[in-house]
Design an enzyme around this catalytic site. Sequence first.
Site, PDB file in Angstrom:
ATOM      1  N   THR A 142       0.825  -1.204   0.000  1.00 45.25           N
ATOM      2  CA  THR A 142       0.000   0.000   0.000  1.00 45.25           C
ATOM      3  C   THR A 142       0.863   1.259   0.000  1.00 45.25           C
ATOM      4  O   THR A 142       2.007   1.239   0.478  1.00 45.25           O
ATOM      5  CB  THR A 142      -0.899  -0.006   1.256  1.00 45.25           C
ATOM      6  OG1 THR A 142      -1.440   1.294   1.459  1.00 45.25           O
ATOM      7  CG2 THR A 142      -0.121  -0.366   2.521  1.00 45.25           C
ATOM      8  N   ASP A 143       0.282   2.358  -0.493  1.00 41.85           N
ATOM      9  CA  ASP A 143       0.999   3.652  -0.438  1.00 41.85           C
ATOM     10  C   ASP A 143       1.102   4.172   0.997  1.00 41.85           C
ATOM     11  O   ASP A 143       1.873   5.088   1.270  1.00 41.85           O
ATOM     12  CB  ASP A 143       0.309   4.688  -1.337  1.00 41.85           C
ATOM     13  CG  ASP A 143      -1.143   4.980  -0.965  1.00 41.85           C
ATOM     14  OD1 ASP A 143      -1.690   4.330  -0.056  1.00 41.85           O
ATOM     15  OD2 ASP A 143      -1.741   5.876  -1.597  1.00 41.85           O
ATOM     16  N   GLU A 144       0.324   3.570   1.917  1.00 41.85           N
ATOM     17  CA  GLU A 144       0.295   4.105   3.286  1.00 41.85           C
ATOM     18  C   GLU A 144       1.636   3.941   3.996  1.00 41.85           C
ATOM     19  O   GLU A 144       1.905   4.611   4.992  1.00 41.85           O
ATOM     20  CB  GLU A 144      -0.849   3.463   4.089  1.00 41.85           C
ATOM     21  CG  GLU A 144      -2.173   3.662   3.377  1.00 41.85           C
ATOM     22  CD  GLU A 144      -3.417   3.330   4.185  1.00 41.85           C
ATOM     23  OE1 GLU A 144      -3.365   3.365   5.427  1.00 41.85           O
ATOM     24  OE2 GLU A 144      -4.452   3.054   3.546  1.00 41.85           O
ATOM     25  N   TYR A 168      -1.480  -0.394  11.069  1.00 43.20           N
ATOM     26  CA  TYR A 168      -1.644  -1.078   9.774  1.00 43.20           C
ATOM     27  C   TYR A 168      -0.465  -0.773   8.855  1.00 43.20           C
ATOM     28  O   TYR A 168       0.204  -1.680   8.347  1.00 43.20           O
ATOM     29  CB  TYR A 168      -2.967  -0.662   9.109  1.00 43.20           C
ATOM     30  CG  TYR A 168      -3.040  -1.008   7.623  1.00 43.20           C
ATOM     31  CD1 TYR A 168      -2.971  -2.328   7.198  1.00 43.20           C
ATOM     32  CD2 TYR A 168      -3.167  -0.005   6.651  1.00 43.20           C
ATOM     33  CE1 TYR A 168      -3.024  -2.651   5.833  1.00 43.20           C
ATOM     34  CE2 TYR A 168      -3.229  -0.320   5.295  1.00 43.20           C
ATOM     35  CZ  TYR A 168      -3.152  -1.639   4.891  1.00 43.20           C
ATOM     36  OH  TYR A 168      -3.201  -1.955   3.552  1.00 43.20           O
ATOM     37  N   LYS A 172       2.518  -3.203   7.333  1.00 44.68           N
ATOM     38  CA  LYS A 172       2.755  -3.401   5.894  1.00 44.68           C
ATOM     39  C   LYS A 172       4.181  -2.965   5.532  1.00 44.68           C
ATOM     40  O   LYS A 172       4.850  -3.609   4.725  1.00 44.68           O
ATOM     41  CB  LYS A 172       1.735  -2.608   5.051  1.00 44.68           C
ATOM     42  CG  LYS A 172       0.319  -3.143   5.078  1.00 44.68           C
ATOM     43  CD  LYS A 172       0.162  -4.535   4.483  1.00 44.68           C
ATOM     44  CE  LYS A 172       0.325  -4.573   2.983  1.00 44.68           C
ATOM     45  NZ  LYS A 172      -0.017  -5.932   2.444  1.00 44.68           N
TER      46      LYS A 172
HETATM   47  P1  NAD Z   1      -9.355  -7.517   2.490  1.00 49.83           P
HETATM   48  O1  NAD Z   1      -9.296  -7.148   3.931  1.00 49.83           O
HETATM   49  O2  NAD Z   1     -10.595  -7.277   1.719  1.00 49.83           O
HETATM   50  O3  NAD Z   1      -8.981  -9.068   2.303  1.00 49.83           O
HETATM   51  C1  NAD Z   1      -7.918  -9.667   2.982  1.00 49.83           C
HETATM   52  C2  NAD Z   1      -8.019 -11.168   2.743  1.00 49.83           C
HETATM   53  O4  NAD Z   1      -6.917 -11.796   3.419  1.00 49.83           O
HETATM   54  C3  NAD Z   1      -9.297 -11.794   3.290  1.00 49.83           C
HETATM   55  O5  NAD Z   1      -9.835 -12.680   2.340  1.00 49.83           O
HETATM   56  C4  NAD Z   1      -8.833 -12.538   4.528  1.00 49.83           C
HETATM   57  O6  NAD Z   1      -9.625 -13.676   4.834  1.00 49.83           O
HETATM   58  C5  NAD Z   1      -7.418 -12.920   4.129  1.00 49.83           C
HETATM   59  N1  NAD Z   1      -6.546 -13.151   5.289  1.00 49.83           N
HETATM   60  C6  NAD Z   1      -6.390 -12.355   6.380  1.00 49.83           C
HETATM   61  N2  NAD Z   1      -5.522 -12.900   7.239  1.00 49.83           N
HETATM   62  C7  NAD Z   1      -5.087 -14.054   6.677  1.00 49.83           C
HETATM   63  C8  NAD Z   1      -4.168 -15.076   7.075  1.00 49.83           C
HETATM   64  N3  NAD Z   1      -3.510 -14.997   8.246  1.00 49.83           N
HETATM   65  N4  NAD Z   1      -3.945 -16.116   6.248  1.00 49.83           N
HETATM   66  C9  NAD Z   1      -4.613 -16.216   5.061  1.00 49.83           C
HETATM   67  N5  NAD Z   1      -5.513 -15.303   4.650  1.00 49.83           N
HETATM   68  C10 NAD Z   1      -5.750 -14.235   5.446  1.00 49.83           C
HETATM   69  O7  NAD Z   1      -8.101  -6.763   1.827  1.00 49.83           O
HETATM   70  P2  NAD Z   1      -7.968  -6.008   0.425  1.00 49.83           P
HETATM   71  O8  NAD Z   1      -8.502  -4.644   0.566  1.00 49.83           O
HETATM   72  O9  NAD Z   1      -8.441  -6.905  -0.652  1.00 49.83           O
HETATM   73  O10 NAD Z   1      -6.379  -5.891   0.349  1.00 49.83           O
HETATM   74  C11 NAD Z   1      -5.592  -6.954  -0.187  1.00 49.83           C
HETATM   75  C12 NAD Z   1      -4.129  -6.529  -0.165  1.00 49.83           C
HETATM   76  O11 NAD Z   1      -3.948  -5.326  -0.904  1.00 49.83           O
HETATM   77  C13 NAD Z   1      -3.611  -6.243   1.250  1.00 49.83           C
HETATM   78  O12 NAD Z   1      -2.302  -6.750   1.352  1.00 49.83           O
HETATM   79  C14 NAD Z   1      -3.623  -4.722   1.336  1.00 49.83           C
HETATM   80  O13 NAD Z   1      -2.616  -4.248   2.223  1.00 49.83           O
HETATM   81  C15 NAD Z   1      -3.308  -4.345  -0.103  1.00 49.83           C
HETATM   82  N6  NAD Z   1      -3.851  -3.027  -0.532  1.00 49.83           N
HETATM   83  C16 NAD Z   1      -5.176  -2.730  -0.356  1.00 49.83           C
HETATM   84  C17 NAD Z   1      -5.648  -1.505  -0.800  1.00 49.83           C
HETATM   85  C18 NAD Z   1      -7.110  -1.135  -0.666  1.00 49.83           C
HETATM   86  O14 NAD Z   1      -7.483   0.007  -0.947  1.00 49.83           O
HETATM   87  N7  NAD Z   1      -7.992  -2.043  -0.271  1.00 49.83           N
HETATM   88  C19 NAD Z   1      -4.782  -0.584  -1.419  1.00 49.83           C
HETATM   89  C20 NAD Z   1      -3.438  -0.950  -1.571  1.00 49.83           C
HETATM   90  C21 NAD Z   1      -2.973  -2.178  -1.138  1.00 49.83           C
HETATM   91  P1  TYD Z   2     -10.682   3.920   4.600  1.00 49.16           P
HETATM   92  O1  TYD Z   2     -11.678   3.472   3.581  1.00 49.16           O
HETATM   93  O2  TYD Z   2     -10.702   3.299   5.951  1.00 49.16           O
HETATM   94  O3  TYD Z   2      -9.240   3.772   3.929  1.00 49.16           O
HETATM   95  P2  TYD Z   2      -7.783   4.296   4.454  1.00 49.16           P
HETATM   96  O4  TYD Z   2      -7.897   4.736   5.859  1.00 49.16           O
HETATM   97  O5  TYD Z   2      -6.953   3.068   4.318  1.00 49.16           O
HETATM   98  O6  TYD Z   2      -7.401   5.391   3.525  1.00 49.16           O
HETATM   99  O7  TYD Z   2     -10.849   5.488   4.789  1.00 49.16           O
HETATM  100  C1  TYD Z   2     -10.729   6.401   3.701  1.00 49.16           C
HETATM  101  C2  TYD Z   2     -10.781   7.803   4.268  1.00 49.16           C
HETATM  102  O8  TYD Z   2     -12.094   8.031   4.806  1.00 49.16           O
HETATM  103  C3  TYD Z   2      -9.807   8.039   5.413  1.00 49.16           C
HETATM  104  O9  TYD Z   2      -9.307   9.359   5.333  1.00 49.16           O
HETATM  105  C4  TYD Z   2     -10.668   7.896   6.654  1.00 49.16           C
HETATM  106  C5  TYD Z   2     -12.029   8.368   6.196  1.00 49.16           C
HETATM  107  N1  TYD Z   2     -13.191   7.716   6.860  1.00 49.16           N
HETATM  108  C6  TYD Z   2     -14.202   8.501   7.446  1.00 49.16           C
HETATM  109  O10 TYD Z   2     -14.144   9.748   7.439  1.00 49.16           O
HETATM  110  N2  TYD Z   2     -15.245   7.861   8.036  1.00 49.16           N
HETATM  111  C7  TYD Z   2     -15.348   6.493   8.083  1.00 49.16           C
HETATM  112  O11 TYD Z   2     -16.324   5.949   8.662  1.00 49.16           O
HETATM  113  C8  TYD Z   2     -14.306   5.709   7.462  1.00 49.16           C
HETATM  114  C9  TYD Z   2     -14.362   4.213   7.491  1.00 49.16           C
HETATM  115  C10 TYD Z   2     -13.253   6.375   6.851  1.00 49.16           C
END
Ligand code: NAD
Ligand code: TYD
Length: 362
Positions: A142-144, A168, A172
Site C-alpha cells: 500500500t501507499d500508506e 496497519y 505493511k
Molecule cells: P481484504 O481485507 O478485503 O482481504 C484480505 C483477505 O486476506 C481476506 O480474504 C482474509 O480472509 C485474508 N486473510 C487475512 N488474514 C489471513 C491469514 N492470516 N492467512 C490467510 N488469509 C488471510 O483486503 P484487500 O482490501 O483486498 O487488500 C488486499 C491486499 O492489498 C492487502 O495486502 C492490502 O494491504 C493491499 N492493498 C489494499 C488496498 C485497498 O485500498 N484495499 C490498497 C493498496 C494495497
Molecule cells: P478507509 O476506507 O478506511 O481507507 P484508508 O484509511 O486506508 O485510507 O478510509 C478512507 C478515508 O475516509 C480516510 O481518510 C478515513 C475516512 N473515513 C471517514 O471519514 N469515516 C469512516 O467511517 C471511514 C471508514 C473512513
Amino acid sequence: MSYKKLKFPSNSLFLVTGGAGFIGSHLVRYFVNKYPNYSIFNLDKLTYAGNLENLKDIENAPNYTFIKGDICDRDTLKKVFEKYGIDSVIHLAAETHVDRSVNDPLEFVKTNVIGTLTLLQVAKEFWQKDNYEGKLFYHISTDEVFGSLDLDGGYFTEDCKYEPHSPYSASKASSDHFVRSFYDTYKMPIVISNCSNNYGPNQFPEKLIPLFINNIRHNRDLPVYGKGENVRDWLYVEDHVSAIDLIFHKGKIGETYCIGGKNEWKNIDIIKRVISITDELLGRESGASLKLIKFVTDRPGHDLRYAIDCTKLERELGWQPSYTFDDGIRKCVEWYLNNQEWLDQVTSGDYQNYYDKMYKGR
Ligand code: NAD
Ligand code: TYD
C-alpha cells in the site's frame, strides 16, 4: 547481483493469498478467466474480510483450487508448496483496516509481518534448490507505508522513504522490508507494488465507500472523521488488477512499482458525490441524504493526504487505468445497490457459513 529473466511456463502454478478478500477476489477471477493454462491456488484464512461468495462464478473452474489456510501456519504452507509445486506467489493476505489496527495492532503484526515472513521462508525452502529458476514472489502493498503528504506536498514515488503512522501501515512497511531483505540476502526473485485506495464491488463495508453507500440505503449516520479534509487517491479495483497482471509478467525483479489513480479527492467531496449518485439511484430527492453527514472525532494519527506518481509504471510497462472516476464510482454504487443481499449477508456475518456449505467434506 544478476538474476535470470523470469519466464513463465505456459502452465504456471501459482498461489494467491487472500484471494477471497476484496482485491484478491477480483484478481483471482481475472487470472482464472484470462489464463486458462495457469493453475491458480487461492489460500485464504477466511477472516471476517474473506468471503467465498465473491468467487461463486468461478469456483468450479478447472484451473482454480481453493485452500482454507493461514499464512502463519508453516505446515499448511509446506504441504501446499509440496503438493502443487507452486512456482510463484501473489501475496495479498493481510489485515487491512486502519481503524481495526488502532484497536488491535498485534493481530496486524501476526498476519502482515509474521505471516509474510512465514510465507517467504517456505517459498525460499522450496525454491532455492532450483536456484529460483522461473520463480517469483510478488508482494502487494500500500501507499500508506510512505506516511502522509501535505495538501500541496508533491507525490509518493518508488524513491520515497518509509514513514508509516498507523499500526496497519507500520505492519505493511515491515512486510515490505522483509520481502526486500529476501531479495538482498537470499537472491529470491521478488517484486513489490504499492497502490493507492481501491474502490469497487465486494469491498467489506467497513471501508469508507461501501460503508457510506450501505448507511445511506438504511438512512443511518455517515461518520466523517475530523473535518473531512483528508485526501485519498482512488483507483477502481479492476485497474489495480490490470497493473498487477503487467507487473507480474513484465516487471523487473527486485523493483518496486507505485500504482495510483491520479484521482485525488477530499473525503467530504467524494462523500457528497457518493450521496448524490446513491440518492439518484434510490429515487430520492437530490441531496436528500446530505443530512446524514455527521462530523465525528478524528481517527488518531489520521494521515492527511495520499497521492501517487505512477510515471514509472506508465513509462516502463505501459499501464493506464481504464476507468474514469465518473464511470467507476457509478458502477460501484450500482453494484452495492443491486447486491443488497451481499451487503446484508456480510453485515450479519451469514456469509461465514458458505465455506462449510460448499467445501467441507469435498
Ligand atoms: P481484504 O481485507 O478485503 O482481504 C484480505 C483477505 O486476506 C481476506 O480474504 C482474509 O480472509 C485474508 N486473510 C487475512 N488474514 C489471513 C491469514 N492470516 N492467512 C490467510 N488469509 C488471510 O483486503 P484487500 O482490501 O483486498 O487488500 C488486499 C491486499 O492489498 C492487502 O495486502 C492490502 O494491504 C493491499 N492493498 C489494499 C488496498 C485497498 O485500498 N484495499 C490498497 C493498496 C494495497
Ligand atoms: P478507509 O476506507 O478506511 O481507507 P484508508 O484509511 O486506508 O485510507 O478510509 C478512507 C478515508 O475516509 C480516510 O481518510 C478515513 C475516512 N473515513 C471517514 O471519514 N469515516 C469512516 O467511517 C471511514 C471508514 C473512513
